[in-house]
Design a protein around this motif. Sequence first.
Motif, short mmCIF file in Angstrom:
data_model
loop_
_atom_site.label_atom_id
_atom_site.label_comp_id
_atom_site.label_asym_id
_atom_site.label_seq_id
_atom_site.Cartn_x
_atom_site.Cartn_y
_atom_site.Cartn_z
N SER A 163 84.78 40.43 0.89
CA SER A 163 83.86 41.43 1.42
C SER A 163 83.42 42.36 0.29
CB SER A 163 84.57 42.26 2.49
OG SER A 163 85.64 43.00 1.90
N LYS A 164 82.47 43.23 0.60
CA LYS A 164 82.03 44.23 -0.37
C LYS A 164 83.22 45.10 -0.79
CE LYS A 164 78.46 47.83 -0.89
NZ LYS A 164 79.20 49.10 -0.98
N ARG A 165 84.04 45.50 0.18
CA ARG A 165 85.20 46.35 -0.13
C ARG A 165 86.16 45.66 -1.10
NH1 ARG A 165 89.72 47.11 4.24
NH2 ARG A 165 88.02 47.87 5.56
N TYR A 166 86.46 44.40 -0.84
CA TYR A 166 87.40 43.67 -1.70
C TYR A 166 86.82 43.42 -3.08
CZ TYR A 166 91.41 42.77 1.34
OH TYR A 166 92.56 42.90 2.09
N LEU A 167 85.52 43.14 -3.16
CA LEU A 167 84.89 42.97 -4.47
C LEU A 167 84.94 44.28 -5.26
CD1 LEU A 167 81.76 40.77 -3.65
CD2 LEU A 167 83.62 40.17 -5.22
N GLU A 168 84.70 45.38 -4.57
CA GLU A 168 84.72 46.67 -5.25
C GLU A 168 86.13 47.05 -5.70
OE1 GLU A 168 80.78 48.80 -3.29
OE2 GLU A 168 82.74 49.10 -2.34
N GLU A 169 87.16 46.51 -5.03
CA GLU A 169 88.53 46.69 -5.50
C GLU A 169 88.81 45.84 -6.73
OE1 GLU A 169 90.46 47.41 -1.02
OE2 GLU A 169 91.10 45.70 -2.23
N LEU A 170 88.22 44.63 -6.74
CA LEU A 170 88.51 43.66 -7.80
C LEU A 170 87.76 43.94 -9.10
CD1 LEU A 170 89.71 40.90 -8.73
CD2 LEU A 170 87.66 39.83 -7.78
N LEU A 171 86.46 44.21 -9.01
CA LEU A 171 85.61 44.22 -10.20
C LEU A 171 86.03 45.21 -11.30
CD1 LEU A 171 82.13 43.67 -8.50
CD2 LEU A 171 83.42 42.06 -9.93
N PRO A 172 86.51 46.40 -10.98
CA PRO A 172 86.92 47.32 -12.07
C PRO A 172 88.08 46.77 -12.92
CG PRO A 172 86.65 48.52 -10.01
CD PRO A 172 86.61 47.07 -9.66
N HIS A 173 88.85 45.82 -12.36
CA HIS A 173 90.01 45.27 -13.06
C HIS A 173 89.74 43.89 -13.66
CE1 HIS A 173 92.36 48.51 -11.25
NE2 HIS A 173 91.80 48.19 -10.09
N ALA A 174 88.54 43.36 -13.43
CA ALA A 174 88.24 41.99 -13.87
C ALA A 174 87.70 41.97 -15.30
CB ALA A 174 87.21 41.37 -12.94
N THR A 175 88.31 41.13 -16.14
CA THR A 175 87.74 40.91 -17.47
C THR A 175 86.77 39.74 -17.42
OG1 THR A 175 89.65 39.55 -18.09
CG2 THR A 175 89.72 41.86 -18.71
N VAL A 176 86.87 38.93 -16.36
CA VAL A 176 85.90 37.87 -16.09
C VAL A 176 85.32 38.13 -14.71
CG1 VAL A 176 85.55 35.38 -15.77
CG2 VAL A 176 87.21 36.19 -17.47
N ILE A 177 84.00 38.29 -14.64
CA ILE A 177 83.34 38.50 -13.36
C ILE A 177 83.32 37.16 -12.61
CG2 ILE A 177 81.19 39.19 -12.21
CD1 ILE A 177 82.61 41.45 -13.70
N PRO A 178 83.69 37.14 -11.33
CA PRO A 178 83.62 35.87 -10.59
C PRO A 178 82.25 35.23 -10.71
CG PRO A 178 84.70 37.57 -9.26
CD PRO A 178 84.16 38.26 -10.48
N ALA A 179 82.23 33.92 -10.89
CA ALA A 179 80.96 33.21 -10.98
C ALA A 179 80.33 33.03 -9.61
CB ALA A 179 81.17 31.84 -11.64
N VAL A 180 81.18 32.96 -8.58
CA VAL A 180 80.74 32.63 -7.22
C VAL A 180 81.56 33.41 -6.20
CG1 VAL A 180 80.87 30.77 -5.47
CG2 VAL A 180 79.84 30.30 -7.71
N ASN A 181 80.93 33.76 -5.09
CA ASN A 181 81.65 34.22 -3.90
C ASN A 181 81.20 33.30 -2.77
OD1 ASN A 181 83.10 35.62 -1.96
ND2 ASN A 181 81.69 37.36 -1.85
N GLN A 182 82.11 32.48 -2.26
CA GLN A 182 81.78 31.56 -1.17
C GLN A 182 82.11 32.25 0.15
OE1 GLN A 182 83.52 27.45 0.56
NE2 GLN A 182 82.85 27.26 -1.57
N ILE A 183 81.10 32.41 0.99
CA ILE A 183 81.28 33.14 2.25
C ILE A 183 80.60 32.40 3.41
CG2 ILE A 183 81.49 35.45 1.23
CD1 ILE A 183 78.48 35.87 1.80
N GLU A 184 81.07 32.69 4.62
CA GLU A 184 80.34 32.21 5.79
C GLU A 184 79.00 32.94 5.81
OE1 GLU A 184 80.40 32.24 10.67
OE2 GLU A 184 82.28 32.62 9.62
N ASN A 185 77.92 32.19 5.94
CA ASN A 185 76.60 32.81 5.83
C ASN A 185 75.57 32.02 6.63
OD1 ASN A 185 74.44 33.89 3.11
ND2 ASN A 185 75.32 35.11 4.72
N HIS A 186 74.83 32.73 7.45
CA HIS A 186 73.76 32.16 8.26
C HIS A 186 73.01 33.33 8.89
CE1 HIS A 186 76.74 32.96 11.41
NE2 HIS A 186 77.59 32.17 10.76
N PRO A 187 71.88 33.10 9.53
CA PRO A 187 71.11 34.23 10.07
C PRO A 187 71.87 35.11 11.06
CG PRO A 187 69.71 32.30 9.94
CD PRO A 187 71.11 31.83 9.62
#
Length: 310
Positions: free
Chosen positions: A165-189
């Motif tokens: 989620s946005k919340r979990y990404l915002e927790e992760l990114l400040p500590h990441a030395t490598v930015i994730p290449a992909v976020n695979q999520i359930e997605n549809h209209p």
Amino acid sequence: MTDKTFKLNTGQDIPALGLGTWQSEKGKVKEAVVHALKAGYRLIDGAYCYGNEDEVGEGLAEAFKAGVVRREDVFVVSKVWATYNTRVELGLDKSLKSLGLDYVDLFLVHWPLLMNPEGNDDKFPKLPNGERDIIRSHNHVDTWKQMEKLLATGKTKAIGVCNYSKRYLEELLPHATVIPAVNQIENHPALSQQEIVDLCRDKGIHIMAYSPLGSTGGPLFSAEPVAKIAEKHGVKPAAVLLSYHLARGSTVLAKSVTPERIDENKKLIDLDGEDMKLLNDYSDKLTKEGKLQRFVYPPFGIDFGFPDKS
């Protein structure tokens, strides 16, 4: 559309359309992989948890041996399961052994939690009361730190996350030395997850969409805007739902073991601005009314920060 690609933040090209293998019928996965590769698919998405990576590997081996495709031309994805989130290299090694490969092109954190690595089951350990055996003190950032170390091994060309989620990404990114290449999520209209898509775009993280038809049986086929656009273009509703992701700049995974449907799923179309407005308005309406539909949410008993589930 099987030759359309997007560029990852690693510089790799990732196909826009891939074959999904989650919940694929046992005994039919090998032939599905072979058929998809013959039909032009160049992305195969799998995971240790799916329990069918042996079959995926057999399909890949057959296609390579027959000269259908070369290893370097297929983008293979796997995921570390939640019981291996403190042992990610071991998780990757198990998948590589099943797949019969020296490396995968992308390795993902399947879910940001830890289930008991020493529990009563390799994949789904449970407590005496039947609940999932989860180590709640675990920090998902620690799993990502192990993922980063995998890149030096050559066993994966890129790393990323799933179900963030946005919340979990915002927790992760400040500590990441490598930015994730992909976020695979359930997605549809019916679950556009625009807040995640927008954040990922801003950070250069590519979206890979799973369950693009909603779920088994295609519950979104009858949604009014989907049916209207399908009629306009003279295509089936599935083509609209899959094409939606390409128009959003995302990779989409189409799961099937049926040769005819595998062929049908690659007949995608270019949705115009009017089409996308119809679909986006539909998403916005569901959001305002609190009627978003999430079809995949395992009973972990954890708030992963998705607005429709928090």
